[in-house]
Design a protein around this motif. Structure first.
Motif, PDB file in Angstrom:
ATOM      1  N   SER A  57       8.163 -10.420  -9.511  1.00 26.26           N
ATOM      2  CA  SER A  57       7.897 -10.229  -8.078  1.00 26.26           C
ATOM      3  C   SER A  57       6.513  -9.622  -7.895  1.00 26.26           C
ATOM      4  O   SER A  57       6.045  -8.836  -8.727  1.00 26.26           O
ATOM      5  CB  SER A  57       8.944  -9.306  -7.442  1.00 26.26           C
ATOM      6  N   LEU A  58       5.883  -9.983  -6.791  1.00 28.19           N
ATOM      7  CA  LEU A  58       4.611  -9.392  -6.381  1.00 28.19           C
ATOM      8  C   LEU A  58       4.840  -8.578  -5.112  1.00 28.19           C
ATOM      9  O   LEU A  58       5.570  -9.006  -4.215  1.00 28.19           O
ATOM     10  CB  LEU A  58       3.556 -10.464  -6.104  1.00 28.19           C
ATOM     11  N   LEU A  59       4.229  -7.409  -5.031  1.00 28.69           N
ATOM     12  CA  LEU A  59       4.290  -6.564  -3.836  1.00 28.69           C
ATOM     13  C   LEU A  59       2.901  -6.553  -3.215  1.00 28.69           C
ATOM     14  O   LEU A  59       1.953  -6.006  -3.796  1.00 28.69           O
ATOM     15  CB  LEU A  59       4.742  -5.144  -4.195  1.00 28.69           C
ATOM     16  N   ILE A  60       2.775  -7.154  -2.030  1.00 21.68           N
ATOM     17  CA  ILE A  60       1.474  -7.299  -1.377  1.00 21.68           C
ATOM     18  C   ILE A  60       1.442  -6.430  -0.120  1.00 21.68           C
ATOM     19  O   ILE A  60       2.280  -6.584   0.774  1.00 21.68           O
ATOM     20  CB  ILE A  60       1.213  -8.773  -1.008  1.00 21.68           C
ATOM     21  N   ASP A  61       0.513  -5.521  -0.078  1.00 24.40           N
ATOM     22  CA  ASP A  61       0.281  -4.692   1.109  1.00 24.40           C
ATOM     23  C   ASP A  61      -0.687  -5.450   2.018  1.00 24.40           C
ATOM     24  O   ASP A  61      -1.861  -5.627   1.688  1.00 24.40           O
ATOM     25  CB  ASP A  61      -0.299  -3.336   0.695  1.00 24.40           C
ATOM     26  N   LEU A  62      -0.190  -5.882   3.156  1.00 24.77           N
ATOM     27  CA  LEU A  62      -1.021  -6.681   4.058  1.00 24.77           C
ATOM     28  C   LEU A  62      -2.228  -5.901   4.581  1.00 24.77           C
ATOM     29  O   LEU A  62      -3.238  -6.498   4.977  1.00 24.77           O
ATOM     30  CB  LEU A  62      -0.177  -7.190   5.221  1.00 24.77           C
ATOM     31  N   GLU A  63      -2.132  -4.580   4.565  1.00 24.78           N
ATOM     32  CA  GLU A  63      -3.273  -3.783   5.014  1.00 24.78           C
ATOM     33  C   GLU A  63      -4.411  -3.815   4.000  1.00 24.78           C
ATOM     34  O   GLU A  63      -5.560  -3.527   4.342  1.00 24.78           O
ATOM     35  CB  GLU A  63      -2.830  -2.331   5.245  1.00 24.78           C
ATOM     36  N   GLN A  64      -4.076  -4.162   2.738  1.00 25.80           N
ATOM     37  CA  GLN A  64      -5.080  -4.176   1.684  1.00 25.80           C
ATOM     38  C   GLN A  64      -5.630  -5.578   1.406  1.00 25.80           C
ATOM     39  O   GLN A  64      -6.455  -5.746   0.500  1.00 25.80           O
ATOM     40  CB  GLN A  64      -4.471  -3.603   0.395  1.00 25.80           C
ATOM     41  N   VAL A  65      -5.189  -6.563   2.176  1.00 28.95           N
ATOM     42  CA  VAL A  65      -5.687  -7.928   1.986  1.00 28.95           C
ATOM     43  C   VAL A  65      -7.162  -7.974   2.382  1.00 28.95           C
ATOM     44  O   VAL A  65      -7.555  -7.401   3.406  1.00 28.95           O
ATOM     45  CB  VAL A  65      -4.871  -8.922   2.831  1.00 28.95           C
ATOM     46  N   PRO A  66      -8.015  -8.621   1.578  1.00 35.57           N
ATOM     47  CA  PRO A  66      -9.457  -8.656   1.898  1.00 35.57           C
ATOM     48  C   PRO A  66      -9.713  -9.211   3.293  1.00 35.57           C
ATOM     49  O   PRO A  66      -9.060 -10.159   3.738  1.00 35.57           O
ATOM     50  CB  PRO A  66     -10.030  -9.570   0.811  1.00 35.57           C
ATOM     51  N   THR A  67     -10.667  -8.616   3.977  1.00 31.23           N
ATOM     52  CA  THR A  67     -11.011  -9.070   5.329  1.00 31.23           C
ATOM     53  C   THR A  67     -12.092 -10.143   5.310  1.00 31.23           C
ATOM     54  O   THR A  67     -12.173 -10.951   6.239  1.00 31.23           O
ATOM     55  CB  THR A  67     -11.503  -7.875   6.170  1.00 31.23           C
ATOM     56  N   ASP A  68     -12.918 -10.149   4.277  1.00 32.16           N
ATOM     57  CA  ASP A  68     -13.948 -11.180   4.161  1.00 32.16           C
ATOM     58  C   ASP A  68     -13.294 -12.545   3.981  1.00 32.16           C
ATOM     59  O   ASP A  68     -12.330 -12.692   3.212  1.00 32.16           O
ATOM     60  CB  ASP A  68     -14.858 -10.880   2.976  1.00 32.16           C
ATOM     61  N   ALA A  69     -13.783 -13.549   4.684  1.00 32.69           N
ATOM     62  CA  ALA A  69     -13.145 -14.867   4.689  1.00 32.69           C
ATOM     63  C   ALA A  69     -13.082 -15.470   3.285  1.00 32.69           C
ATOM     64  O   ALA A  69     -12.047 -15.997   2.869  1.00 32.69           O
ATOM     65  CB  ALA A  69     -13.884 -15.806   5.640  1.00 32.69           C
ATOM     66  N   GLU A  70     -14.185 -15.396   2.554  1.00 28.30           N
ATOM     67  CA  GLU A  70     -14.216 -15.991   1.215  1.00 28.30           C
ATOM     68  C   GLU A  70     -13.301 -15.247   0.250  1.00 28.30           C
ATOM     69  O   GLU A  70     -12.556 -15.866  -0.522  1.00 28.30           O
ATOM     70  CB  GLU A  70     -15.657 -15.982   0.691  1.00 28.30           C
TER      71      GLU A  70
END
Length: 255
Positions: free
Chosen positions: A37-50
């Motif tokens: 399983s992967l735990l992804i914090d949506l607040e830590q998702v990169p904001t830069d498009a690339e």
């Protein structure tokens, strides 16, 4: 993610690859009924498009990265055998589908990858045999694909590399396709990654094109039947519908 061959993949180093690719996102204890399983914090998702696109692509390649373990191990074993002058590496088996498997074995000068595939339908078997034989013949005919991996196809009889493996099927509905990968096919990390990504999708690629061939032939058959019906309709004689009358004005009726 749940995958039936997880234990085999772990034995060949899948966890190390997933830790390398996902780091702290990989949970030490997966969710119930799942292998990892992967735990992804949506607040830590990169904001830069690339960077965001690269992150999404990385997550989407989760299964691909897990299945890459035997291939990466095979590439590394080939380099070690070449340096030490060894003979053969371990024959790695990945039973990723019912009665179908991928076999990977390293040698001092190559890495051999063997796919076994089952054709449940008689028509699929015929299409598959023609399609797979074309893989073999194309490399012989066209000089511009000489750098592609060598391809060998056998029907029913397993290749010599896996003939000693117990439990192999020996029926007409099974085929074996062998890819011979030379060091130029995994010369650096980028080339090796592309090779792994392409070869993993081979089984889906094969059965997709078999279905496309069948759909095309069915459409051509329906078109030909429609043309024949037009010819038959044009060949029918038209029944005269004019009324015949007597001198007194009465209508003649055929009994």
């Amino acid at each position: 993610m749940h995958i039936r061959c997880w234990d085999e993949l772990v034995r060949y180093g899948a966890l190390d690859i997933l830790k390398r690719e996902y780091g702290s996102l990989l949970l030490a204890q997966p969710e119930n009924e799942y292998n990892m399983s992967l735990l992804i914090d949506l607040e830590q998702v990169p904001t830069d498009a690339e960077a965001r696109e690269a992150f999404i692509l990385s997550v989407a390649l989760l299964k691909r990265n897990a299945l890459a373990a035997p291939f990466e191990l095979g590439f590394e074993s080939q380099k070690q055998l070449e340096a030490s002058g060894g003979s053969q590496g371990e024959l790695m088996q990945v039973h990723y589908r019912d009665e179908e498997a991928i076999y990977v074995q390293a040698s001092p000068d190559r890495v051999t990858v063997i796919f076994s595939t089952i054709f449940q339908d008689e028509t699929d078997r015929i299409f598959g045999k023609v399609f797979l034989q074309e893989f073999v013949d194309t490399r012989r005919r066209l000089p511009n694909v000489q750098n592609a991996p060598q391809v060998l196809y056998t029907n029913r009889d397993p290749p010599l590399e896996i003939r000693h493996v117990p439990g192999l099927r020996n029926t007409d509905d099974i085929g074996y396709l062998t890819f011979v990968l030379f060091p130029r096919h995994f010369a650096n990390a980028s080339v090796a990654s592309n090779t792994i990504s392409h070869i993993q999708l081979f089984r889906d690629y094969l059965h997709y094109h078999i279905k496309c061939c069948k759909a095309y032939m069915h459409s051509r058959m329906r078109h030909r039947v429609a043309e024949f019906q037009k010819v038959l309709n044009r060949a029918k004689t038209e029944v005269a519908t004019t009324e015949r009358k007597t001198v007194t004005g009465r209508t003649l009726v055929t009994r």
